[in-house]
Motif scaffolding. Structure first.
Motif, PDB file in Angstrom:
ATOM      1  N   PRO A 278       0.797  -1.230   0.000  1.00 17.17           N
ATOM      2  CA  PRO A 278       0.000   0.000   0.000  1.00 17.17           C
ATOM      3  C   PRO A 278       0.828   1.279   0.000  1.00 17.17           C
ATOM      4  O   PRO A 278       0.493   2.242  -0.692  1.00 17.17           O
ATOM      5  N   GLY A 279       1.906   1.297   0.769  1.00 16.23           N
ATOM      6  CA  GLY A 279       2.730   2.510   0.836  1.00 16.23           C
ATOM      7  C   GLY A 279       3.342   2.871  -0.499  1.00 16.23           C
ATOM      8  O   GLY A 279       3.332   4.045  -0.908  1.00 16.23           O
ATOM      9  N   LEU A 280       3.888   1.876  -1.193  1.00 15.72           N
ATOM     10  CA  LEU A 280       4.476   2.123  -2.511  1.00 15.72           C
ATOM     11  C   LEU A 280       3.396   2.488  -3.523  1.00 15.72           C
ATOM     12  O   LEU A 280       3.595   3.372  -4.364  1.00 15.72           O
ATOM     13  N   THR A 281       2.259   1.812  -3.449  1.00 16.35           N
ATOM     14  CA  THR A 281       1.143   2.141  -4.342  1.00 16.35           C
ATOM     15  C   THR A 281       0.737   3.596  -4.172  1.00 16.35           C
ATOM     16  O   THR A 281       0.495   4.315  -5.156  1.00 16.35           O
ATOM     17  N   ALA A 282       0.672   4.059  -2.914  1.00 16.86           N
ATOM     18  CA  ALA A 282       0.256   5.433  -2.630  1.00 16.86           C
ATOM     19  C   ALA A 282       1.259   6.447  -3.153  1.00 16.86           C
ATOM     20  O   ALA A 282       0.892   7.424  -3.831  1.00 16.86           O
ATOM     21  N   ILE A 283       2.531   6.227  -2.853  1.00 17.43           N
ATOM     22  CA  ILE A 283       3.556   7.190  -3.256  1.00 17.43           C
ATOM     23  C   ILE A 283       3.694   7.247  -4.773  1.00 17.43           C
ATOM     24  O   ILE A 283       3.780   8.326  -5.371  1.00 17.43           O
TER      25      ILE A 283
ATOM     26  N   CYS B   8      -5.013   1.517  -3.007  1.00 18.60           N
ATOM     27  CA  CYS B   8      -4.233   1.537  -1.770  1.00 18.60           C
ATOM     28  C   CYS B   8      -4.919   0.735  -0.665  1.00 18.60           C
ATOM     29  O   CYS B   8      -4.248   0.092   0.150  1.00 18.60           O
TER      30      CYS B   8
ATOM     31  N   THR C 253      13.788  11.498   1.227  1.00 14.05           N
ATOM     32  CA  THR C 253      12.446  10.929   1.132  1.00 14.05           C
ATOM     33  C   THR C 253      12.133  10.583  -0.309  1.00 14.05           C
ATOM     34  O   THR C 253      12.717  11.145  -1.237  1.00 14.05           O
TER      35      THR C 253
ATOM     36  N   LEU D  70       6.590  11.029  -2.824  1.00 15.57           N
ATOM     37  CA  LEU D  70       6.064  11.561  -1.567  1.00 15.57           C
ATOM     38  C   LEU D  70       6.281  13.067  -1.497  1.00 15.57           C
ATOM     39  O   LEU D  70       5.383  13.830  -1.131  1.00 15.57           O
TER      40      LEU D  70
ATOM     41  N   GLY E 194      -2.157   8.524   2.925  1.00 22.40           N
ATOM     42  CA  GLY E 194      -0.984   8.588   3.790  1.00 22.40           C
ATOM     43  C   GLY E 194       0.134   9.487   3.330  1.00 22.40           C
ATOM     44  O   GLY E 194       1.283   9.342   3.791  1.00 22.40           O
ATOM     45  N   ILE E 195      -0.143  10.444   2.447  1.00 19.93           N
ATOM     46  CA  ILE E 195       0.892  11.365   2.006  1.00 19.93           C
ATOM     47  C   ILE E 195       1.180  12.381   3.118  1.00 19.93           C
ATOM     48  O   ILE E 195       0.264  12.952   3.709  1.00 19.93           O
ATOM     49  N   THR E 196       2.434  12.610   3.398  1.00 21.80           N
ATOM     50  CA  THR E 196       2.849  13.557   4.425  1.00 21.80           C
ATOM     51  C   THR E 196       2.334  14.957   4.076  1.00 21.80           C
ATOM     52  O   THR E 196       2.523  15.427   2.954  1.00 21.80           O
TER      53      THR E 196
END
Length: 408
Positions: free
Chosen positions: A185-190, A246, A290, A294, A350-352
């Protein structure tokens, strides 16, 4: 009205579930010896072994370089090229995320023209065609399968550097969303947020005119009717499915939408270019270490708000593509709603939200502004001009999380 447009794309784009199985036939048209660039993780998968077996069954000899690192450190390209010199490949196949595709571009360049990567930094430094390249992405974000750019990290420079030339565009792009099904999920989001940022910046890029020399002297030439088509398609697909992908990586329809969105965004920005969000991420990313996607996504709502006064119509169109209801809303209201929706979407995946949360130190804001405004090939694409004061104010707003202040 005189229409002007330009577009540079791969000769062949294949998209869809199972399209990776076309790779042997596509490759066989280019020769019988393939250098394959990938990373250690993907090289260890069963699906990679299947792809290699299919190439060998088509009588294609394969040399696998499976040590591609994130951000393509400059000197690793020379190692790959040295390993391939005796093999004498007819083609290069990049399989993996954006770094794998960029490594393949750089390897094809040096195998063909020699020298060092430093010789080719910037625009239009590649003197002619390279070995044919086939790009097979396994993530949905960079759009490198369709773009004329390779980004590398140079140990002698603080910022990452780019090589930009139409000669770096892949001969063929094979985009199979099944290859993205195992992305966490994290890689998919970024990656997806990177693609959406590409599309938004391409659609809101400045129109640079219709001079016949424009596309001959610049790789990124601003928005046009053709790049707008791809950018809006990307925004529509990513807007409706990135959050779904995600949350549920097994959703095949969502995965297909996101990969098509990343491809379409690459088709758009590969000619139109990106702008301020990317310019700021180069120094901010160098300081915070980073991921690129992101950082650009963190900046995007603030940059949109900065540009809103000169891109109100485009912002409203983006909102429509995202599925926002325009009924009863003025163009200004739609533009404001669009920026809120991008902020909401990025927060949901989950983007900063701020440069401070990204890890940028307060005493580095001035340096970040100075470096960002110096990246002319991106800043000249931004629809609203910058001076150093405006750039410093925008970065401060993104550091503080003050979306309203970013419009000043």
């Amino acid at each position: 009205m005189t229409l002007f447009a330009a577009l540079r794309l791969p000769r062949e784009i294949l998209f869809g579930k199972g399209q990776r199985h076309a790779l042997p036939v596509v490759a066989r048209k280019l020769g019988s010896r393939a250098l394959v660039c990938t990373d250690e993780r993907f090289a260890a998968t069963a699906i990679f072994a299947e792809i290699m077996a299919s190439l060998q069954a088509a009588d294609i000899n394969v040399l696998v370089h499976d040590r591609v690192l994130p951000d393509v450190p400059r000197d690793t390209v020379a190692v790959c090229v040295e390993e391939a010199s005796a093999f004498q490949p007819d083609m290069v196949i990049g399989i993996g995320g954006g770094s794998c595709l960029d490594m393949a571009k750089c390897a094809a360049l040096l195998i063909t023209h020699g020298g060092k990567l430093q010789d080719y930094y910037g625009e239009f430094k590649v003197p002619g065609p390279t070995l044919p390249l086939i790009a097979v992405p396994t993530t949905a974000g960079t759009g490198s399968e369709a773009t004329p750019v390779a980004v590398i990290s140079d140990p002698d420079r603080t910022l990452k550097v780019g090589i930009s030339s139409p000669y770096l565009i892949a001969m063929a792009a094979i985009c199979d969303p099944e290859l993205t099904m195992t992305c966490p999920p994290g890689l998919t989001a970024i990656a997806g947020a990177d693609a959406l940022t590409h599309a938004i910046e391409a659609f809101t890029a400045a129109r640079r005119g219709s001079d016949h020399s424009l596309a001959q002297n610049h790789v990124f030439i601003g928005k046009s009717n053709l790049t707008d088509h791809f950018a809006l398609l990307a925004i529509k697909l990513l807007g409706r499915s990135l959050e779904k992908a995600c949350k549920d990586g097994s959703d095949e329809d969502a995965r297909a939408d996101v990969m098509m969105g990343a491809l379409a965004a690459g088709c758009a920005f590969g000619t139109a270019g990106t702008a301020a969000a990317h310019a700021i991420q180069y120094p901010a990313g160098a300081l915070t270490h980073t991921p690129h996607g992101l950082g650009v996504a963190t900046m995007m709502p603030y940059v949109m708000n900065y540009n809103r006064s000169v891109s109100t119509n485009e912002m409203a169109e983006i909102g429509v593509a995202l599925g926002l209801d325009a009924a009863g809303r003025s163009t200004d209201e739609m533009a404001e709603a669009t920026i809120r929706e991008i902020s909401r979407l990025f927060a949901a995946i989950g983007i900063t939200p701020t440069l401070a949360a990204l890890g940028l130190a307060a005493d580095k804001l001035d340096w970040t502004a100075e470096q960002a405004i110096g990246i002319e090939r991106l800043i000249k694409n931004n629809p609203r001009p910058f001076d150093l004061t405006a750039m410093r104010r925008l970065i401060q707003a993104a550091y503080d999380g003050d979306l309203t202040a970013s419009a000043q």
